[in-house]
Design an enzyme around this catalytic site. Structure first.
Site, PDB file in Angstrom:
ATOM      1  CG  HIS A 196      73.162  15.358   1.280  1.00  0.00           C
ATOM      2  ND1 HIS A 196      72.697  16.465   2.054  1.00  0.00           N
ATOM      3  CD2 HIS A 196      72.961  16.024  -0.144  1.00  0.00           C
ATOM      4  CE1 HIS A 196      72.073  17.521   1.459  1.00  0.00           C
ATOM      5  NE2 HIS A 196      72.094  17.457   0.206  1.00  0.00           N
ATOM      6  CD  GLU A 249      65.932  15.490  -7.600  1.00  0.00           C
ATOM      7  OE1 GLU A 249      67.417  15.874  -7.780  1.00  0.00           O
ATOM      8  OE2 GLU A 249      64.968  16.454  -7.289  1.00  0.00           O
TER       9      GLU A 249
END
Length: 361
Positions: free
Chosen positions: A158, A89
């Site tokens: 998450h 990322e």
């Protein structure tokens, strides 16, 4: 002809009424479209509209996206417009910000916004601040999009909601769609904006179908930032939420309506800028306000709404305190029974609504 002559013989005053043509408006053509397909069509149309637009992220191209949001786009637009990236990322977010600085309009997909923390320096220090620090000479037209908030059994790392995280940062625009119309219109508006925009999608909504009006099917349809939508009119209490929680509020409103409690449900759509005016007008009508969000309570979206209402002109219209329904103040558990307890449920909303209506100031 005989029937017409019979009518004419009734009298001259009757004829204009009987022969007046009656026009019936046609119902606009609506389609039931899933949020996933609404996002896919928005991406497709914006890639087609502007050759400077590109999509990049993990598995967005040859695999059609992990959640199939980018299905078919790589085959249509090729490697230069739909780009698979390494699982880094910090790498591909930095590359996307650099591409925006160079004049392109990248759409950067995070498989989950939980992983956007790896790229926070690029998103905030480079993306959000450069337009301001350059005196308006260097716009950063970039979209960061992906799933946000809790899903189902994906545990603490998450399941975070980033609405308050990114909504805190000047220079970013933050939107959080609920319906297919929201998803399609907000994403198209985000791609066309000259500022970095965070689009917080929810995995649990991808497969949900919503009616898409004829207007929303237009290639030029956009949802303006900073404009909430009243999903249900009501007169007793105002419920304000975004993303998945809009549906929870509507479910709670349907149950409460059977008990004679009419809730007005507001879908924020836009976190930053925030449409406080729509909330204020609703509070003037209902005199009660409850905010509902899946994120944590501390410094959340609901906390900001509460502060603005209490600091603003409609405070004296409140007949009870502003109440918040939020996720529990702890990392989201993996165990299903504990996960359910840690996230807002319909019963939590109905309980707080009744508490608000009973607790007069």
């Amino acid at each position: 002809m005989a029937a017409l002559r019979s009518l004419l013989s009734v009298g001259k005053n009757t004829v204009p009424v009987l022969l007046r043509r009656e026009f019936h408006g046609t119902t606009p053509a609506t389609l039931k479209v899933t949020v996933r397909d609404a996002l896919n069509s928005a991406l497709d149309e914006e890639l087609e509209r502007d050759e400077k637009v590109l999509l990049l992220g993990e598995e967005v191209a040859q695999f059609d996206g992990v959640y199939k949001v980018s299905r078919g786009l790589w085959k249509k637009y090729g490697d230069k417009r739909v780009v698979d990236t390494p699982i880094s990322e910090i790498g591909f977010a930095g590359m996307a910000v650099g591409a925006a600085m160079a004049g392109l309009r990248p759409i950067c997909e995070f498989m989950s916004f939980n992983f956007s923390m790896q790229a926070a320096d690029h998103i905030i220090n480079s993306g959000a601040k450069t337009y301001y620090m350059s005196g308006g000479m260097l716009p950063i037209p970039i979209v960061f999009r992906g799933i946000n908030g809790a899903s189902d059994g994906v545990a603490a790392q998450h399941s975070q909601c980033y609405a308050a995280w990114y909504g805190h940062c000047p220079g970013l625009k933050v939107v959080s769609p609920w319906s297919s119309e929201d998803a399609r219109g907000l994403l198209k508006a985000a791609v066309r904006d000259e500022n970095p925009v965070i689009v917080l999608e929810n995995e649990m909504l991808y497969g949900v179908g919503f009616e898409l009006s004829e207007e929303a099917q237009s290639k030029d349809f956009v949802v303006p930032f900073g404009k909430a939508k009243i999903e249900k009119q009501g007169s007793h209490i105002t419920l304000v939420s975004h993303s998945l929680m809009v549906g929870k509020c509507l479910e709670a409103a349907a149950v409460l309506a059977k008990e004679g409690i009419e809730c007005e449900v507001i879908n924020l759509r836009s976190i930053r800028p925030l449409d406080i005016a729509t909330i204020e007008q609703s509070v003037i009508k209902t005199n009660h306000l409850v905010t509902v969000e899946g994120g944590w309570p501390m410094f959340g979206v609901g906390a900001e709404i509460s502060a603005q209402i209490m600091e603003g002109p409609v405070f004296n219209h409140l007949d009870s305190p502003v109440y918040r329904v939020t996720g529990a103040d702890l990392p989201v558990p993996y165990a299903k029974n504990l996960e359910e307890c840690s996230l807002p449920q319909m019963k939590d909303i109905t309980f707080v609504v009744k508490k608000s209506l009973c607790n007069k100031l």
